[in-house]
Structures are given as C-alpha cells and as structure tokens.
Enzyme design. Structure first.
Site, PDB file in Angstrom:
ATOM      1  N   GLU A   1      22.186 -89.177  13.362  1.00  0.00           N
ATOM      2  CA  GLU A   1      22.116 -87.831  13.954  1.00  0.00           C
ATOM      3  C   GLU A   1      22.816 -86.790  13.088  1.00  0.00           C
ATOM      4  OE1 GLU A   1      22.995 -90.566  15.508  1.00  0.00           O
ATOM      5  OE2 GLU A   1      21.401 -90.856  16.989  1.00  0.00           O
TER       6      GLU A   1
ATOM      7  N   HIS B   1      23.521 -91.955  27.681  1.00  0.00           N
ATOM      8  CA  HIS B   1      22.234 -91.292  27.439  1.00  0.00           C
ATOM      9  C   HIS B   1      22.054 -90.089  28.352  1.00  0.00           C
ATOM     10  CE1 HIS B   1      21.467 -95.099  25.447  1.00  0.00           C
ATOM     11  NE2 HIS B   1      20.379 -94.595  24.905  1.00  0.00           N
TER      12      HIS B   1
END
Lengths: 320, 322
Positions: free
Chosen positions: B54, B123
């Site tokens: 990321e 998440h």
C-alpha cells in the site's frame, strides 16, 4: 553505450564542490549563533552529489531528501534563494515554507523533496511512471541514504520499479551514518547494492569521495537507464563529516574512523590532484576561493534583505 | 434511468473519466483482475494490478500526480490505509504547501469500510475523520450509486488528493443512476428529506438509517430533516447551520467511533454558530470506542440503527426541553 558522455572540465566539478562546502559552512556558523535554524548538511559528501548531477541532462528529474544542498547547488540552484528558504524568507524556492529540510525547485527539475526518510523512494516510481506514460525522454534520479535503504519503502520502490520497468537511477549516498546510528548497527549487509541485486537491478558501488570516479560511474549508470528504460542503482561510498543535525558535537562518532575519512576529503583530494596534474595552479586555486566567497556574500545579502512571508501565507497553497 | 450498484457506478465513473482524459489511470490491488471492462478498453498500462504494497501504491500515485498524471488507486479496505499514511498525509497532503505551491496532487484513493461483510476490525474501520484532520486532503463518502458516480467524476477532476470511502454495506445495493456526464461539487450536502422539527446529519449507510427513522418519526408527528453530507471535507457548514436554524434540534449520526469523530466537529460548529437556535442539547450517535467485531449481531450493534435514532429524536421532544 550509444553516445560518449560530454567531457566535463574537472575544475568545474571542483568549483561546484567548493560552493556547496562554503554554502553549508554559512549554515553551520549561523546555527551556532542562532541566525539560521539548524540544518542537516552534506559536508564530506560533495563529490557524490556533484559527480551524479553532472551526469544528468536538463530533461532528467531529481528527487532528494533533507541532505539536499549539494544536489540543488550542483543542479544550478541560486545560493541566495536557498539561503532565503532556510532562513524562512519569502524569496526562498518554497516561499520560506520549507526551510532547509524539503526544498524542491520545480524549475530545476528537483521535484518532491521529502524529509521523511524513505519517502523520496516511495515517490520516485510515480515520477518515472509519468515520464514513461507521457513518453518524456528524461530519466528520474532518486537520492537517498543508507538509512532510507532500511525503510520498507526502499524495498517496495525497487520491486515496483523493476516490475514496471521504470527509468530510475537510484543513488544511495552511503555516508555510514543513519541519524545517530552507524550503519553497521542497522544493516544486515555491508552494501546497499547487495539488496538491489536481489531485485534484479544492476548495481555498483563507487568511491563517493572521488568526484571523477563518481561522474564516470554516474555517466555509465544513466546511460544504462536511458537505454534500457529500467532501474539501476549506484552506491556512493562516502562519509558524513558533520553530525546528523547542526549543531552537533559528534560525541558518538568513532574518531579514528572519522580522521581516516577526513584525510580523504573530496574537495582537498580533487584540488590537490588537479594541481599535481598541472591542470590548476596556486593562483587559480586562490582565485576560485575568492570567487566563491564573493558568491556566498551576495547570497547572504540577498537572503538578509528578503522579507518574511506575509501573514496571509499561513493558509495559502494548502489546496490547489 | 438505469439501475446500477455503487460498485458498478464507480466503474462507470472511472471509464468515463479515463475516456475523457488520457492522464487518468487506475492501479491497485486486483484492479486489473476485477475490472475487466476497463482493461479491455484502456489497456494494461492504464489499468494495473500492483503488489500488496500500500505504501508504494500511494507513493507512486503521489509522484505521478505531481508530474502530470491523474491516478486513482484502490487500496481495498480502509484499515490498509495505515500502511499508506506517510504517503497520503506527509506527502500528498503537505508537499504542495511546503513547496510553496509548486506542485498539485490530483489523485483519488478508494477504500472500502463499514459493516456488512463481517470482515472484522482489520478490514472494517471507519477512519475517515483521521483524514479530515489532515491538511491538504479532501474526504468523500457517498450514500448511493448516483452520488458515488458523480462525486468520483468530480474527485478525479479535482486538483487535490481525495480520499474516497466506499461503504461496504451499500456496495451492491442498486440505485438509479442518471445517464451522462453528471457531476457533483465536493462540499455540497444533499437534503435527503425535508422537515421542520429536528435535523439528522449523516453520511454513508447511516443516511438510510436516518431516513427510516424519519419515516417512523413522521408517524409520531415529528418532521425530521435528513442531511446527507456526501463530502466530509470540504464540509457543507452552511447547509448544516441553515437546517438547525430552522429546526432547533440536531442529531449527528455516523458509523465511525463517536470519540473525536466528524460528529464532534459538527456539534461544535452548531454550538459555536447556531447556539441561539438550539431548543435542546445536541446528540451524537456513533460507534463505541472499540474495534469492530466480526460476529454479525455485534457488527450491527456497532452502527447506529433507525430505532436508536428515532428514540433519540423523541427524547429531544420530551417536556424537559420544552
């Protein structure tokens, strides 16, 4: 190699290194008196910056870090505007909002300087992606240190650049020090090139205190990046002669190691060799010192005369 | 008017903007795997899969944006943004300012969050307020497919970095999406339902919970006005103040933790600028100071539901405040 690199007069390289040294000595002196905020200097690393930057074309883009004075000055930055920036004045390259730590100069192709160690590595692939997607000829040169090579962003950046075939020359100025920690305490390998090899990226280490060697290695490496449009890595093996951040008494430094490196000072070495080779005489050498002292005096006067930013600059340029 | 899911509305917005501007490209974790139509139309150079990294995805977007491209990146789930915080906060958010305005960073970061799939706290974490608090960034969170498409098109054309949050619970809910080049200014709230008695301010899936609550309240004679913020930064302060000035009562509702959430800012705004209009205390309804559990009942209990909102509104009409 498609074309021979242009011949560069080594006296020019010497002059650039002397300018960088003289400029940073002003910063060091100012940090002691309090006239200038403390800075991270690149004293001792001038050959690494000058050798690489002189291998570039005007179309190439540079990303650098908090130890950036050498890269900027070698690229042609005005020492007056640099000093104004460090002193928080409105005529600085970044209107006085950067200070010394993250000076970018778009007009010189010095883009996106970050002082977050490793951020220059995370930004470089995107700059190279733009060059590739728009079909621009310039390559991207990313200067970072051995400290940044220990960040995850180094490894993510090299992996992506290799994978996406991005034209980046990674230049690790291995100055032996990661802030207040010696690289031996922080790196599992002796050289950053060992890590580059694991990503299939051609890499070599060069004596970073010999400007002629750095220039030759950088010319070869930039030619390889230009032709292959793939990344390469150059490690310039050098030494941070000063502390991490001025002022710094360097009480943590191994004095024997420091002495050995100081004996290999890149500027003294270059000058002595030019004199020995008959390419510079004592009069010319003295004239060079005078010329640079005069440029620094002009720069200082310019920075002193530059006003602080107006109050409404506080919130200007937050959003485009 | 065609009906689309929010996920497909995002795909339409991407396609239209990529067609319009060759500098728009999209990359991220599985983007090329999942969005076949975009790969087919625009090719593998403009629609790219990436490693699961990321930080470098975001950093690459920042570098690309500064040098002429308009990247859209998909980082999948909002908690993964933690890996990209330096690139988004320190680089995208600050480098324009500290370079004295030399660079602009037109990039959009997509991330999913919220209850609905039982994916758990790593998440599902509504961390949008972090980015509201960070200078240089804009933050958007739509509540329906039509807004998602129009806001994403505007976000891609915006010259600033935009965090674009997709509510997991709304992702596959269909909704009518107008054809053509619809855009919506960032910072323009919608009045999802008009009313005179109490203002319910929300964004994302809890807008729908507010609308259900408003329906219940109407049966009890209370006319609730529901404001869908759509964009958290810029924030439509004028719309909030106008509504509260009219109704005199405010409830802010969001799924994100209540503590230091966007609701706290809105409550402070109203207390500061519309205090005289208030006829009752401001109520904030949000998630607890806890990570989200995967277990369905706990995941749902984290989110302010319609019954809770309606009950809170009724409390504001108790004789105590009359």
């Amino acid at each position: 190699m498609a074309t021979q690199p242009p011949q560069i007069d080594p006296r020019q390289l010497l002059e650039q290194m002397m300018l960088i040294r003289a400029y940073e000595e002003i910063l060091i002196a100012g940090s002691v008196t309090g006239k200038i905020p403390g800075t991270c200097t690149s004293v001792g690393q001038e050959a690494a910056a000058v050798g690489v930057v002189n291998a570039l074309t005007a179309a190439d883009l540079i990303l650098t870090n908090h130890r950036s004075a050498g890269h900027l000055l070698a690229r042609g930055a005005d020492p007056g505007r640099l000093l104004a920036e460090v002193m928080g004045r409105s005529d600085g390259y970044c209107k006085g909002k950067s200070g010394s730590l993250h000076i970018s100069a778009k007009e010189l192709g010095v883009v996106l300087t970050s002082t977050i160690v490793g951020a220059e590595l995370s930004l470089a692939p995107g700059v190279a992606l733009s060059q590739t997607m728009f079909g621009r000829p310039g390559i991207v040169v990313c200067f970072f240190g051995d400290g940044a090579a220990c960040e995850g962003s180094f490894h993510e950046s090299l992996n992506l650049a290799a994978l996406w075939q991005l034209p980046i020359l990674y230049v690790c100025e291995n100055n032996q020090w990661q802030a207040f920690v010696h690289r031996r305490e922080a790196m599992s390998r002796e050289h950053v090139t060992d890590w580059a090899a694991s990503y299939g990226i051609p890499a070599r280490t060069v004596d970073g205190n010999d400007v002629v060697s750095v220039l030759a290695a950088a010319q070869a490496a930039t030619a390889q990046v230009r032709e292959s449009r793939r990344p390469c890595l150059l490690e310039t093996w050098t030494y941070r002669s000063r502390g991490h951040f001025e002022p710094d008494d360097q009480s943590y430094v191994d004095s024997a190691e420091r002495e050995a490196w100081l004996a290999r000072d890149p500027i003294a070495n270059c000058r002595d060799r030019l004199i020995a080779d008959g390419r510079l005489d004592a009069t010319e050498a003295a004239a060079l010192v005078e010329k640079i002292a005069s440029r620094i005096a002009v720069a200082q006067a310019f920075a002193d005369a530059s006003p602080f930013p107006a109050a409404d600059e506080l919130t200007r340029d937050v959003y485009a | 008017m065609p009906s689309l899911t929010l996920y497909d509305a995002v795909g339409e917005a991407l396609g239209e903007e990529m067609r319009r501007n060759p500098g728009v490209l999209v990359f991220g974790e599985g983007v090329a795997t999942k969005r076949h139509a975009l790969v087919e139309e625009f090719g593998p150079l403009r629609v790219r899969n990436t490693p699961l990294s990321e930080g470098i995805i975001a950093g690459t977007a920042v570098g690309a944006a500064a040098t002429g491209l308009r990247p859209v990146i998909d980082l999948l789930f909002a908690p993964f943004l933690c890996y990209a915080m330096d690139e988004l906060v320190n680089s995208a958010g600050k480098l324009r300012y500290i370079s004295g305005g030399q660079f602009a960073f037109p990039l959009v970061t997509l991330a999913m969050t919220g209850a609905g799939w039982g994916v758990g706290a790593q998440h599902n974490h509504n961390l949008e307020a972090w980015f509201v608090h960070s200078p240089g960034l804009k933050v958007v969170m739509p509540s329906n497919p039509a807004d998602a498409k129009a806001l994403l098109k505007t976000a891609i054309r915006d010259d600033n970095p935009v965090l674009f949050f997709l509510d997991i619970g709304l992702l596959y809910q269909p909704g009518e999406v107008p054809l053509g080049d619809q855009q919506l200014s960032l910072g323009l709230a919608a009045i999802a339902r008009e009313g005179q008695d109490v203002t319910l301010v929300s964004y994302g899936k809890t807008v729908h919970h507010c609308l259900q609550a408003a329906h219940t309240l109407a049966e009890k004679g209370i006319a609730a006005e529901v404001i869908d913020l759509r964009s958290l930064k810029p924030l439509d302060e004028a719309a909030i103040l106008a509504s509260v000035t009219k109704t005199g009562r405010l409830i802010v509702v969001h799924e994100a933790n209540r503590l230091c959430g966007v609701g706290a800012e809105i409550a402070a705004l109203v207390a500061e600028y519309a205090f005289a209009a208030l006829q009752a205390p401001i109520i904030r309804l949000g998630g607890p100071d806890a990570p989200v559990a995967s277990s369905y009942p706990l995941e749902q209990a984290f989110v302010p539901q319609a019954e809770t909102i309606a009950a809170a509104a009724q409390r504001l009409f108790s004789p105590h405040y009359a």
